[in-house]
Design a protein around this motif. Structure first.
Motif, PDB file in Angstrom:
ATOM      1  N   SER A  63      95.611 -43.576 105.627  1.00 46.88           N
ATOM      2  CA  SER A  63      94.533 -42.668 105.243  1.00 46.88           C
ATOM      3  C   SER A  63      93.814 -42.123 106.472  1.00 46.88           C
ATOM      4  O   SER A  63      93.524 -40.924 106.559  1.00 46.88           O
ATOM      5  N   ALA A  64      93.540 -42.999 107.437  1.00 46.20           N
ATOM      6  CA  ALA A  64      92.831 -42.588 108.650  1.00 46.20           C
ATOM      7  C   ALA A  64      93.665 -41.617 109.481  1.00 46.20           C
ATOM      8  O   ALA A  64      93.138 -40.637 110.033  1.00 46.20           O
ATOM      9  N   ILE A  65      94.978 -41.874 109.558  1.00 48.48           N
ATOM     10  CA  ILE A  65      95.868 -41.000 110.332  1.00 48.48           C
ATOM     11  C   ILE A  65      95.858 -39.584 109.762  1.00 48.48           C
ATOM     12  O   ILE A  65      95.824 -38.590 110.504  1.00 48.48           O
ATOM     13  N   VAL A  66      95.877 -39.483 108.437  1.00 49.37           N
ATOM     14  CA  VAL A  66      95.851 -38.161 107.801  1.00 49.37           C
ATOM     15  C   VAL A  66      94.466 -37.534 107.928  1.00 49.37           C
ATOM     16  O   VAL A  66      94.330 -36.327 108.162  1.00 49.37           O
ATOM     17  N   ALA A  67      93.416 -38.349 107.819  1.00 45.65           N
ATOM     18  CA  ALA A  67      92.039 -37.835 107.830  1.00 45.65           C
ATOM     19  C   ALA A  67      91.686 -37.136 109.135  1.00 45.65           C
ATOM     20  O   ALA A  67      90.996 -36.108 109.132  1.00 45.65           O
ATOM     21  N   VAL A  68      92.150 -37.675 110.253  1.00 46.81           N
ATOM     22  CA  VAL A  68      91.797 -37.072 111.548  1.00 46.81           C
ATOM     23  C   VAL A  68      92.450 -35.706 111.730  1.00 46.81           C
ATOM     24  O   VAL A  68      92.069 -34.956 112.641  1.00 46.81           O
ATOM     25  N   GLN A  69      93.406 -35.372 110.871  1.00 45.51           N
ATOM     26  CA  GLN A  69      94.024 -34.046 110.922  1.00 45.51           C
ATOM     27  C   GLN A  69      93.177 -33.003 110.196  1.00 45.51           C
ATOM     28  O   GLN A  69      93.461 -31.806 110.284  1.00 45.51           O
ATOM     29  N   VAL A  70      92.149 -33.464 109.477  1.00 43.25           N
ATOM     30  CA  VAL A  70      91.356 -32.551 108.650  1.00 43.25           C
ATOM     31  C   VAL A  70      90.117 -32.075 109.395  1.00 43.25           C
ATOM     32  O   VAL A  70      90.065 -30.950 109.893  1.00 43.25           O
ATOM     33  N   SER A  71      89.095 -32.931 109.482  1.00 40.75           N
ATOM     34  CA  SER A  71      87.872 -32.564 110.202  1.00 40.75           C
ATOM     35  C   SER A  71      87.029 -33.810 110.427  1.00 40.75           C
ATOM     36  O   SER A  71      87.197 -34.825 109.742  1.00 40.75           O
ATOM     37  N   GLN A  72      86.116 -33.723 111.381  1.00 40.45           N
ATOM     38  CA  GLN A  72      85.233 -34.850 111.667  1.00 40.45           C
ATOM     39  C   GLN A  72      84.315 -35.132 110.479  1.00 40.45           C
ATOM     40  O   GLN A  72      84.061 -36.288 110.137  1.00 40.45           O
ATOM     41  N   ALA A  73      83.831 -34.066 109.850  1.00 43.46           N
ATOM     42  CA  ALA A  73      82.946 -34.235 108.693  1.00 43.46           C
ATOM     43  C   ALA A  73      83.666 -34.962 107.562  1.00 43.46           C
ATOM     44  O   ALA A  73      83.079 -35.808 106.874  1.00 43.46           O
ATOM     45  N   PHE A  74      84.949 -34.658 107.387  1.00 42.29           N
ATOM     46  CA  PHE A  74      85.719 -35.330 106.340  1.00 42.29           C
ATOM     47  C   PHE A  74      85.904 -36.805 106.671  1.00 42.29           C
ATOM     48  O   PHE A  74      85.817 -37.662 105.786  1.00 42.29           O
ATOM     49  N   VAL A  75      86.159 -37.121 107.934  1.00 42.80           N
ATOM     50  CA  VAL A  75      86.330 -38.519 108.353  1.00 42.80           C
ATOM     51  C   VAL A  75      85.068 -39.322 108.046  1.00 42.80           C
ATOM     52  O   VAL A  75      85.132 -40.446 107.541  1.00 42.80           O
ATOM     53  N   ILE A  76      83.905 -38.730 108.335  1.00 39.59           N
ATOM     54  CA  ILE A  76      82.630 -39.408 108.063  1.00 39.59           C
ATOM     55  C   ILE A  76      82.455 -39.633 106.557  1.00 39.59           C
ATOM     56  O   ILE A  76      82.056 -40.714 106.114  1.00 39.59           O
ATOM     57  N   THR A  77      82.773 -38.604 105.769  1.00 40.27           N
ATOM     58  CA  THR A  77      82.664 -38.725 104.309  1.00 40.27           C
ATOM     59  C   THR A  77      83.602 -39.803 103.784  1.00 40.27           C
ATOM     60  O   THR A  77      83.238 -40.600 102.912  1.00 40.27           O
ATOM     61  N   LEU A  78      84.814 -39.839 104.324  1.00 42.76           N
ATOM     62  CA  LEU A  78      85.793 -40.847 103.912  1.00 42.76           C
ATOM     63  C   LEU A  78      85.301 -42.250 104.259  1.00 42.76           C
ATOM     64  O   LEU A  78      85.469 -43.195 103.474  1.00 42.76           O
ATOM     65  N   LEU A  79      84.685 -42.391 105.426  1.00 43.35           N
ATOM     66  CA  LEU A  79      84.153 -43.686 105.845  1.00 43.35           C
ATOM     67  C   LEU A  79      83.043 -44.148 104.908  1.00 43.35           C
ATOM     68  O   LEU A  79      82.977 -45.329 104.540  1.00 43.35           O
ATOM     69  N   VAL A  80      82.181 -43.217 104.513  1.00 45.16           N
ATOM     70  CA  VAL A  80      81.112 -43.544 103.560  1.00 45.16           C
ATOM     71  C   VAL A  80      81.720 -43.990 102.229  1.00 45.16           C
ATOM     72  O   VAL A  80      81.295 -44.991 101.636  1.00 45.16           O
ATOM     73  N   TYR A  81      82.733 -43.256 101.769  1.00 40.47           N
ATOM     74  CA  TYR A  81      83.397 -43.605 100.506  1.00 40.47           C
ATOM     75  C   TYR A  81      84.001 -45.004 100.580  1.00 40.47           C
ATOM     76  O   TYR A  81      83.820 -45.817  99.663  1.00 40.47           O
ATOM     77  N   PHE A  82      84.707 -45.287 101.664  1.00 38.70           N
ATOM     78  CA  PHE A  82      85.354 -46.596 101.803  1.00 38.70           C
ATOM     79  C   PHE A  82      84.318 -47.719 101.822  1.00 38.70           C
ATOM     80  O   PHE A  82      84.498 -48.758 101.179  1.00 38.70           O
ATOM     81  N   THR A  83      83.221 -47.508 102.542  1.00 39.53           N
ATOM     82  CA  THR A  83      82.178 -48.531 102.638  1.00 39.53           C
ATOM     83  C   THR A  83      81.542 -48.808 101.280  1.00 39.53           C
ATOM     84  O   THR A  83      81.392 -49.966 100.870  1.00 39.53           O
ATOM     85  N   VAL A  84      81.184 -47.737 100.578  1.00 41.79           N
ATOM     86  CA  VAL A  84      80.510 -47.897  99.286  1.00 41.79           C
ATOM     87  C   VAL A  84      81.449 -48.505  98.247  1.00 41.79           C
ATOM     88  O   VAL A  84      81.072 -49.422  97.509  1.00 41.79           O
ATOM     89  N   THR A  85      82.673 -48.014  98.187  1.00 39.47           N
ATOM     90  CA  THR A  85      83.595 -48.504  97.157  1.00 39.47           C
ATOM     91  C   THR A  85      84.045 -49.943  97.440  1.00 39.47           C
ATOM     92  O   THR A  85      84.308 -50.713  96.512  1.00 39.47           O
ATOM     93  N   THR A  86      84.097 -50.328  98.724  1.00 44.11           N
ATOM     94  CA  THR A  86      84.402 -51.722  99.055  1.00 44.11           C
ATOM     95  C   THR A  86      83.253 -52.631  98.638  1.00 44.11           C
ATOM     96  O   THR A  86      83.467 -53.712  98.065  1.00 44.11           O
ATOM     97  N   ALA A  87      82.026 -52.194  98.923  1.00 41.75           N
ATOM     98  CA  ALA A  87      80.852 -52.962  98.497  1.00 41.75           C
ATOM     99  C   ALA A  87      80.805 -53.065  96.976  1.00 41.75           C
ATOM    100  O   ALA A  87      80.428 -54.100  96.415  1.00 41.75           O
TER     101      ALA A  87
END
Length: 417
Positions: A275-299
Motif C-alpha cells: 500500500s505504501a509503495i503505491v501511495a508514494v506514487q500518488v501525492s504527499q497529501a494522499f500519503v498523509i490521509t492514508l496514514l490517518v486512515y491506517f492509524t484510526v482503523t487500527t485503533a
C-alpha cells in the motif's frame, strides 16, 4: 495400548502460541515490546510468560473433527488417550476437560519446550514405546521413530512422506478449501468496493474523463484497498474469539483454522508495505490521509469498536475519510456540502448495520454482540439516532440542490430530485 495426540494443528486446527499471542496483544498492544525479551529465554519461556497473562476459551477453538472422531473410536475400543503438546501446560487442562476423552495431559513448563526430540525423550521415558502417536509435522518424526504406530494429520504429500519412513496405522487429511480462495477471502477483496468512494470527488466535479487524474485515483484506490486489507487481516487475528462466536464470521479463514495465524503475521505487514509503495506514487497529501486512515482503523480494531456509539461514529468517519482520500489523490476540492452529507449519511448507515446485527441476535435468542459493547435492548436508541442522521443527510442534500453551483454544473438539476 496407548494413543498420544498432539494439540496444535492436530486436535485443533490452529496454534495456541499464536492464538495466545494475539489475545495478549489485544489486551495491551504494548506487550509487543516485551515479546522479544521473553523469546531470548527460549520458546518455552515465551509461552509461559504469555500463558501467565492470558486464558484460552476451549469452547471456541476450531477443533479438527476428523481427529476427534478417530480418538473417540480408539477410546471406544479400550485404548487410553493422552494429550501431549508443545503448548504451555496451563492451556491443556481446560481443553482436556472440555473434550473429556483424555486420561491425562502434558505440555511445555516454561523450562522445556515439549517438541521434537524433547517430546520423544519424554514419551519414551513415560510410556515406553508401546504407543501410537497422532501428529502433523516433521518435528514429529523424532517421536514416530520411537513409537509403534504413526497417524499423520495433513496433506496427501505429507502422508506419503510419513508412510515411506514409519508404520502408518491411519491417515487423517485436513478438509481444506482452495488456498487461493482462502487468501482472497482473508484479505476481503469484496470489501474493496467501499473504496470506490475515492472516485467520488472526480465524478462530482465532472472530471472523471481526465486521464491523468483518473490514473491517480486508480492508484489511490489500490493503495487504499491494500491498506484496508492489511487492517482486515490484523482485525481477524485480534478478534478470533468473537468471530468464532458469530454465526457467519466463524467461517473466516483465520477463525476457522483453515489459514495458519503465522501467515497472517506475514500478510498484514506485506499488504501495508505494498500500500505504501503505491501511495508514494500518488501525492504527499494522499500519503498523509492514508496514514490517518491506517492509524484510526487500527485503533478501531484493537479497542474502539468495543465502545458503544463511538464505534459507529468512527465507522462514519472512516467512510468519509475515503472521500477525503480521493480529494487528496486528485487535488480536487470537496465542498462543505459533500462533507456534511457524507458524515451524516455514513453515520446513518453505521447505525443501520448495528441495528441489523441486534435484530438478528434477538431473533436467534441472544442478548449481546460478541466483542462489542451493545445489547439487544440498545436497538431502539440506535434506530432513533440512525433515522435522525439519515434525515439530516437528506436535508443537507436538499439545501445543496438550491445552490448556484448546482445550476452551473447540471443542465437539468431537476432530475437530481
Amino acid at each position: 495400548m496407548i494413543v498420544i495426540a498432539d494439540l496444535d494443528k492436530t486436535v485443533i486446527k490452529t496454534d495456541l502460541l499464536y492464538e495466545s499471542l494475539f489475545k495478549l496483544l489485544k489486551k495491551n498492544f504494548l506487550y509487543v515490546f516485551l515479546v522479544p525479551f521473553w523469546l531470548l529465554g527460549g520458546r518455552a519461556k515465551l509461552k509461559r510468560e504469555i500463558a501467565k497473562r492470558t486464558n484460552i476459551d476451549p469452547t471456541t477453538l476450531p477443533y479438527n473433527q476428523d481427529v476427534i472422531s478417530y480418538l473417540k473410536r480408539q477410546k471406544s475400543s479400550g485404548k487410553k488417550l493422552y494429550l501431549v503438546s508443545a503448548s504451555d501446560i496451563n492451556y491443556l487442562k481446560p481443553i482436556s476437560e472440555h473434550l473429556s476423552i483424555f486420561e491425562g495431559f502434558q505440555g511445555s513448563d516454561g523450562q522445556k519446550n515439549l517438541k521434537g526430540k524433547v517430546k520423544a525423550e519424554y514419551l519414551t521415558k513415560t510410556y515406553g514405546s508401546s504407543f501410537t502417536y497422532v501428529g502433523d509435522s516433521r518435528s514429529d518424526f523424532h517421536i514416530w521413530q520411537v513409537s509403534e504406530g504413526a497417524v499423520p494429520v495433513g496433506t496427501p504429500k505429507f502422508h506419503s512422506e510419513v508412510e515411506s519412513k514409519f508404520n502408518v496405522e491411519e491417515k487423517i487429511e485436513f478438509d481444506k478449501r482452495s488456498p487461493f480462495k482462502l487468501f482472497i477471502k482473508a484479505i476481503r477483496v469484496h470489501q474493496w468496493a467501499k473504496n470506490i468512494l475515492l472516485f467520488l470527488p472526480l465524478l462530482l466535479s465532472h472530471k472523471i474523463f481526465d486521464f491523468e487524474l483518473l490514473i491517480k485515483a486508480v492508484y489511490a484506490f489500490f493503495s487504499f484497498s491494500f491498506c484496508a486489507s492489511s487492517v482486515y487481516v490484523l482485525n481477524d487475528l485480534l478478534d478470533l474469539d468473537a468471530d468464532r462466536m458469530h454465526e457467519s464470521k466463524k467461517s473466516r479463514p483465520f477463525a476457522s483454522g483453515e489459514l495458519p495465524l503465522s501467515l497472517g503475521m506475514i500478510l498484514a505487514p506485506m499488504l501495508l508495505l505494498l500500500s505504501a509503495i503505491v501511495a508514494v506514487q500518488v501525492s504527499q497529501a494522499f500519503v498523509i490521509t492514508l496514514l490517518v486512515y491506517f492509524t484510526v482503523t487500527t485503533a478501531y480494531s484493537i479497542k474502539l469498536k468495543s465502545l458503544v456509539l463511538w464505534d459507529v461514529l468512527i465507522l462514519a468517519c472512516l467512510f468519509t475519510l475515503r472521500v477525503f482520500a480521493g480529494s487528496a489523490a486528485t487535488g480536487i476540492y470537496i465542498t462543505e456540502w459533500l462533507l456534511g452529507f457524507s458524515v451524516f449519511f455514513f453515520l446513518s448507515l453505521a447505525h443501520v448495520k448495528r441495528v441489523a446485527e441486534l435484530t438478528h441476535l434477538r431473533n436467534i435468542g441472544r442478548k449481546f454482540v460478541a466483542g462489542r459493547g451493545y445489547q439487544v435492548q440498545d436497538s431502539q436508541v440506535l434506530t432513533s439516532v440512525g433515522v435522525s442522521s439519515g434525515m439530516i443527510s437528506i436535508l443537507i442534500f436538499v439545501q445543496y440542490l438550491n445552490t448556484e453551483s448546482v445550476q452551473s454544473l447540471y443542465q437539468e438539476p431537476k432530475y437530481l430530485w
